[in-house]
Design a protein around this motif. Structure first.
Motif: not given
Length: 336
Positions: A120-137
């Motif tokens: 709503d504030s005009g942000v159109r894209r974001i970067n999301v830091s994600l180094d693993s999709r394994d829950p334990a890792r």
């Protein structure tokens, strides 16, 4: 009050590079403790040393008036800052009036509650830091984080219409076996992916040399399975992008150690203390907070010019056993 700019002369540094991109760290605090970024027990800044959101907004106004046309909000984790929505909306008012883009880098844990506000504030894209999709890792790398929070946040961001790019730090012996699966998952989700070499910033209590993975090796590994085609696409940052055959997404590579990207650097960084760092890999900085609090905005103007003159030609990142970090400050202080 938002500052108007009747004529905007592009800012250039002492080497003739146009400076058009400002990264603002709104807090040094984070709700995670990623091993390559922070120490497990951090000492954060006291509140009186941190710029107020109004002070950050005033400085953003000034920079837009001086020719900055892209702003990225970072941290720490920017979405844990109280009333962050007020700042995003305030800076977002410049979009279409000097500012071309307002973006944000986040760890994703607070996106569920903030994604709609960002859009709503005009942000159109974001970067999301994600180094693993394994829950334990994921819990290991972040020292206790819950992957479910991030995945829920990604769903909320997509529902809000935000374009998403995943940032993944490539770590030998930690997540190198997940790089190809992450790329394919991003292809399925419609997320771009940027891989990042670990950067020697601050003492994290661990030897980064053990986990340093050159992206030249990673790119060769990916090419064994997927054709990569270099692209001219730029987002203002240091990533160099490739099309991934058959996936419809872009793969970015940020290579501070194997391929210096400083020759066309267009960035400066402001910390939550109001310090301007002209280079991520140097300690030299200019203090805006004192000038702002003691002399108001006009006192900041000459400091911008000083910062531009002091911007170095390149960083001096090196990694190896016994080699000290390039800076004493942690990545979280200047926001990458």
């Amino acid at each position: 009050m938002v500052m108007a700019a009747p004529s905007r002369v592009p800012m250039t540094d002492g080497l003739g590079r146009r400076i058009s991109y400002l990264r603002i760290s709104v807090t040094d605090r984070c709700d995670l403790r990623c091993r390559y970024c922070m120490a497990e027990r951090m000492q954060f800044l006291p509140k009186n040393q941190v710029l107020t959101l109004e002070e950050i907004a005033l400085l953003a106004d000034l920079f837009v008036a001086r020719g900055i046309d892209r702003i990225r909000l970072t941290g720490g984790e920017p979405l844990i800052r109280r009333d962050i929505g007020d700042l995003v909306r305030r800076i977002g008012r410049h979009l279409g009036a000097g500012l071309n883009e307002l973006t944000l880098t986040t760890n994703g844990t607070r996106l569920t509650e903030h994604a709609a506000m960002l859009a709503d504030s005009g942000v159109r894209r974001i970067n999301v830091s994600l180094d693993s999709r394994d829950p334990a890792r994921f819990a290991h790398v972040t020292r206790g984080g819950r992957i479910e929070q991030v995945l829920d946040g990604l769903d909320a961001a997509r529902a809000a219409g935000l374009a998403i790019k995943i940032n993944m730090v490539a770590l030998k012996g930690v997540n190198d076996d997940e790089i190809l699966p992450m790329l394919r998952w991003c292809g399925e989700q419609g997320f771009d992916l940027t891989l990042i070499e670990t950067m020697p910033l601050g003492d994290t209590g661990e030897d980064r040399t053990d986990h340093y993975l050159p992206l030249t090796q990673v790119a060769d590994m990916i090419r064994a399975d997927h054709m990569l085609t270099p692209l001219d696409h730029r987002t203002g940052g240091p990533a160099r992008y490739h099309a991934v055959d058959g996936m419809g997404i872009k793969l970015g590579l940020i290579t501070p150690l194997t391929q210096n990207f400083c020759a066309d650097c267009n960035r400066i960084r402001m910390t939550c203390e109001g310090k301007i760092f002209m280079c991520l890999g140097h300690e030299d900085h200019v203090d805006f907070k004192t000038a702002l609090r003691e002399g108001s905005l006009p006192a900041v103007q000459p400091l911008i010019d000083r910062a531009l003159r002091l911007k170095p030609a390149a960083h001096d990142f090196r990694i190896g056993t016994g080699i000290s970090a390039a800076t004493q400050r942690h990545m979280s202080v200047t926001g990458g």
